[in-house]
Design a protein around this motif. Structure first.
Motif, mmCIF file in Angstrom:
data_model
loop_
_atom_site.group_PDB
_atom_site.id
_atom_site.type_symbol
_atom_site.label_atom_id
_atom_site.label_comp_id
_atom_site.label_asym_id
_atom_site.label_seq_id
_atom_site.Cartn_x
_atom_site.Cartn_y
_atom_site.Cartn_z
ATOM 1 N N THR A 196 29.347 32.694 45.589
ATOM 2 C CA THR A 196 30.489 33.026 44.722
ATOM 3 C C THR A 196 30.662 34.530 44.596
ATOM 4 O OG1 THR A 196 30.216 30.979 43.450
ATOM 5 C CG2 THR A 196 31.475 32.758 42.411
ATOM 6 N N ILE A 197 29.557 35.241 44.422
ATOM 7 C CA ILE A 197 29.617 36.701 44.325
ATOM 8 C C ILE A 197 30.212 37.290 45.601
ATOM 9 C CG2 ILE A 197 28.221 38.801 44.213
ATOM 10 C CD1 ILE A 197 26.270 37.244 42.412
ATOM 11 N N LEU A 198 29.752 36.799 46.747
ATOM 12 C CA LEU A 198 30.248 37.295 48.034
ATOM 13 C C LEU A 198 31.742 37.016 48.191
ATOM 14 C CD1 LEU A 198 29.661 38.490 50.847
ATOM 15 C CD2 LEU A 198 29.135 36.163 51.617
ATOM 16 N N LEU A 199 32.149 35.790 47.899
ATOM 17 C CA LEU A 199 33.548 35.398 48.076
ATOM 18 C C LEU A 199 34.468 36.134 47.104
ATOM 19 C CD1 LEU A 199 33.125 31.524 48.534
ATOM 20 C CD2 LEU A 199 33.758 33.180 50.305
ATOM 21 N N SER A 200 34.078 36.187 45.844
ATOM 22 C CA SER A 200 34.937 36.825 44.837
ATOM 23 C C SER A 200 35.072 38.322 45.104
ATOM 24 C CB SER A 200 34.392 36.581 43.429
ATOM 25 O OG SER A 200 33.072 37.071 43.297
ATOM 26 N N THR A 201 33.997 38.951 45.552
ATOM 27 C CA THR A 201 34.052 40.371 45.885
ATOM 28 C C THR A 201 34.982 40.607 47.075
ATOM 29 O OG1 THR A 201 31.788 40.681 45.072
ATOM 30 C CG2 THR A 201 32.694 42.395 46.514
ATOM 31 N N PHE A 202 34.892 39.733 48.065
ATOM 32 C CA PHE A 202 35.759 39.856 49.244
ATOM 33 C C PHE A 202 37.229 39.688 48.854
ATOM 34 C CE2 PHE A 202 38.227 37.593 52.487
ATOM 35 C CZ PHE A 202 38.216 38.550 53.508
ATOM 36 N N PHE A 203 37.530 38.648 48.082
ATOM 37 C CA PHE A 203 38.920 38.405 47.686
ATOM 38 C C PHE A 203 39.452 39.551 46.830
ATOM 39 C CE2 PHE A 203 37.759 33.725 48.092
ATOM 40 C CZ PHE A 203 38.352 33.614 49.345
ATOM 41 N N GLY A 204 38.618 40.019 45.900
ATOM 42 C CA GLY A 204 39.047 41.121 45.044
ATOM 43 C C GLY A 204 39.299 42.393 45.838
ATOM 44 N N ALA A 205 38.403 42.694 46.784
ATOM 45 C CA ALA A 205 38.569 43.890 47.605
ATOM 46 C C ALA A 205 39.807 43.774 48.493
ATOM 47 C CB ALA A 205 37.323 44.114 48.458
ATOM 48 N N PHE A 206 40.021 42.597 49.061
ATOM 49 C CA PHE A 206 41.189 42.375 49.920
ATOM 50 C C PHE A 206 42.481 42.567 49.130
ATOM 51 C CE2 PHE A 206 44.328 39.478 51.920
ATOM 52 C CZ PHE A 206 44.382 40.075 53.177
ATOM 53 N N TYR A 207 42.501 42.035 47.904
ATOM 54 C CA TYR A 207 43.684 42.201 47.057
ATOM 55 C C TYR A 207 43.891 43.672 46.703
ATOM 56 C CZ TYR A 207 46.850 41.656 43.082
ATOM 57 O OH TYR A 207 47.911 41.759 42.221
ATOM 58 N N GLY A 208 42.791 44.383 46.437
ATOM 59 C CA GLY A 208 42.891 45.796 46.122
ATOM 60 C C GLY A 208 43.472 46.596 47.281
ATOM 61 N N VAL A 209 43.062 46.255 48.504
ATOM 62 C CA VAL A 209 43.606 46.939 49.686
ATOM 63 C C VAL A 209 45.104 46.676 49.807
ATOM 64 C CG1 VAL A 209 43.592 46.986 52.208
ATOM 65 C CG2 VAL A 209 41.427 46.959 50.950
ATOM 66 N N LEU A 210 45.514 45.436 49.568
ATOM 67 C CA LEU A 210 46.942 45.109 49.625
ATOM 68 C C LEU A 210 47.733 45.905 48.592
ATOM 69 C CD1 LEU A 210 46.920 41.211 50.110
ATOM 70 C CD2 LEU A 210 47.302 42.979 51.832
ATOM 71 N N LEU A 211 47.158 46.055 47.393
ATOM 72 C CA LEU A 211 47.835 46.842 46.358
ATOM 73 C C LEU A 211 47.988 48.299 46.792
ATOM 74 C CD1 LEU A 211 46.337 45.600 42.957
ATOM 75 C CD2 LEU A 211 48.600 45.146 43.896
ATOM 76 N N MET A 212 46.959 48.837 47.425
ATOM 77 C CA MET A 212 47.030 50.226 47.865
ATOM 78 C C MET A 212 48.066 50.410 48.969
ATOM 79 S SD MET A 212 43.124 51.721 47.749
ATOM 80 C CE MET A 212 42.334 50.372 48.618
ATOM 81 N N ILE A 213 48.159 49.424 49.856
ATOM 82 C CA ILE A 213 49.082 49.533 50.988
ATOM 83 C C ILE A 213 50.535 49.359 50.546
ATOM 84 C CG2 ILE A 213 49.816 48.462 53.161
ATOM 85 C CD1 ILE A 213 46.885 47.782 53.676
ATOM 86 N N PHE A 214 50.771 48.326 49.739
ATOM 87 C CA PHE A 214 52.156 47.958 49.435
ATOM 88 C C PHE A 214 52.668 48.487 48.095
ATOM 89 C CE2 PHE A 214 50.689 44.619 52.382
ATOM 90 C CZ PHE A 214 51.647 44.760 53.372
ATOM 91 N N ARG A 215 51.770 48.851 47.186
ATOM 92 C CA ARG A 215 52.221 49.322 45.880
ATOM 93 C C ARG A 215 51.680 50.700 45.516
ATOM 94 N NH1 ARG A 215 52.595 44.135 41.730
ATOM 95 N NH2 ARG A 215 53.952 42.859 43.055
ATOM 96 N N GLY A 216 50.977 51.307 46.427
ATOM 97 C CA GLY A 216 50.481 52.656 46.182
ATOM 98 C C GLY A 216 49.439 52.744 45.094
#
Length: 252
Positions: A196-216
Motif C-alpha cells: 500500500t505504501i509503495l502504490l500510494s506513493t507512486f500514485f501520489g507522485a504521478f499525480y504531482g507530476v501531472l499537476l506540475m506539467i499541466f497546471r504549473g
C-alpha cells in the motif's frame, strides 16, 4: 452468483455512497448527520427526495442545483458510483461471508476519508478511531490470510514509518495520514501495508507530476494524500498477493 443479488448489492452501495458523502463532509465540520436535512450549499434550499437519488439526480439536473443552477461537484456521483462498484466487487468475490462484511467496513472507511480529505484536507479522528477499534477487535477473530500478530505489526509499522517521515521532513505529511496508515496496517497486515505504501506513493507522485506539467504546480503545492492511500489500500485488498507474486516473478 445471482445477478439480481449482485445488482441489489450495487444499488445498496450507491445509497451508502451517498451517505458516506454526508459523513465525509459533515463530521470534519462538527455537524450533525441528521440536521439540517440535505440542502444546496449555495442557495441553502432543502433538497427533495427526487434530488437525492444517487447518480441519477445528478444526471437529470445536468450537474447543477435544480433551484439556483449552481454547479454541483462531480465528486458526489463519483463517490456513489465507486462505492456501488466496490460493494458489488466484494459480494462477487466473497459472497455474504464474515470476511465480506469486514471488507465492506474497510471500504466504507476509505470512501469517507477520501471525501473529507478532498473537501477539507482533513482525515478526522472521529472517523478513524471508531473504525480502528472495530478492526482491532474483529481482526482477532477474522484473519484468513495473515496472523493477528501480522496485523498488529502492520499497525505499528504504518504509524512508525510515517511518524518518522513527518519528523524528518518537517511535517511534510499530515497527522491524519499517519494515523490512517496505522489503521490500514492493522487491517491489511504488514506485507500488504508495505505494498500500500509503495502504490500510494507512486500514485501520489504521478499525480504531482501531472499537476506540475499541466497546471504549473510547484513542489510546495499541497495535495491531499488520503485518496491515494485509499486507492493503494483497495488495490492491496483485492489484488495484493497477486501483485506481490507478479513482482517477485521477475527475480525468481
Amino acid at each position: 452468483m445471482d445477478f439480481a443479488i449482485l445488482l441489489l448489492v450495487f444499488l445498496f452501495g450507491l445509497l451508502f455512497g451517498s451517505f458516506f458523502n454526508v459523513v465525509g463532509l459533515r463530521v470534519p465540520q462538527e455537524q450533525s448527520l441528521l440536521a439540517p436535512p440535505s440542502h444546496c450549499p449555495t442557495c441553502k434550499k432543502q433538497l427533495k427526495p427526487i434530488d437525492l437519488i444517487p447518480i441519477l439526480s445528478y444526471l437529470i439536473a445536468r450537474g447543477k442545483c435544480r433551484y439556483c443552477r449552481a454547479p454541483i461537484s462531480s465528486v458526489y456521483p463519483l463517490i456513489e458510483l465507486a462505492t456501488g462498484i466496490l460493494f458489488a466487487a466484494v459480494y462477487a468475490v466473497y459472497d455474504f461471508t464474515p470476511v465480506a462484511w469486514l471488507y465492506l467496513l474497510f471500504i466504507s472507511l476509505l470512501v469517507i476519508i477520501t471525501v473529507s480529505d478532498l473537501a477539507y484536507r482533513i482525515i478526522p479522528d472521529k472517523v478513524l478511531l471508531p473504525f480502528f477499534l472495530v478492526f482491532l477487535v474483529l481482526r482477532f477473530f477474522i484473519h484468513p490470510d495473515e496472523t493477528y500478530l501480522s496485523h498488529l505489526i502492520g499497525m505499528v509499522l504504518g504509524f512508525t514509518i510515517f511518524y518518522i517521515i513527518a519528523i524528518v521532513s518537517g511535517n511534510g505529511i499530515g497527522g491524519g495520514d499517519i494515523k490512517l496508515f496505522a489503521v490500514v496496517g492493522l487491517f491489511l497486515g504488514y506485507p500488504l501495508l508495505l505494498l500500500t505504501i509503495l502504490l500510494s506513493t507512486f500514485f501520489g507522485a504521478f499525480y504531482g507530476v501531472l499537476l506540475m506539467i499541466f497546471r504549473g504546480a510547484g513542489r510546495k503545492t499541497k495535495v491531499p494524500f488520503g485518496p491515494f492511500i485509499a486507492l493503494g489500500a483497495l488495490l492491496a485488498l483485492f489484488k495484493g498477493y497477486d501483485l506481490i507474486a507478479w513482482y517477485f516473478s521477475f527475480f525468481y
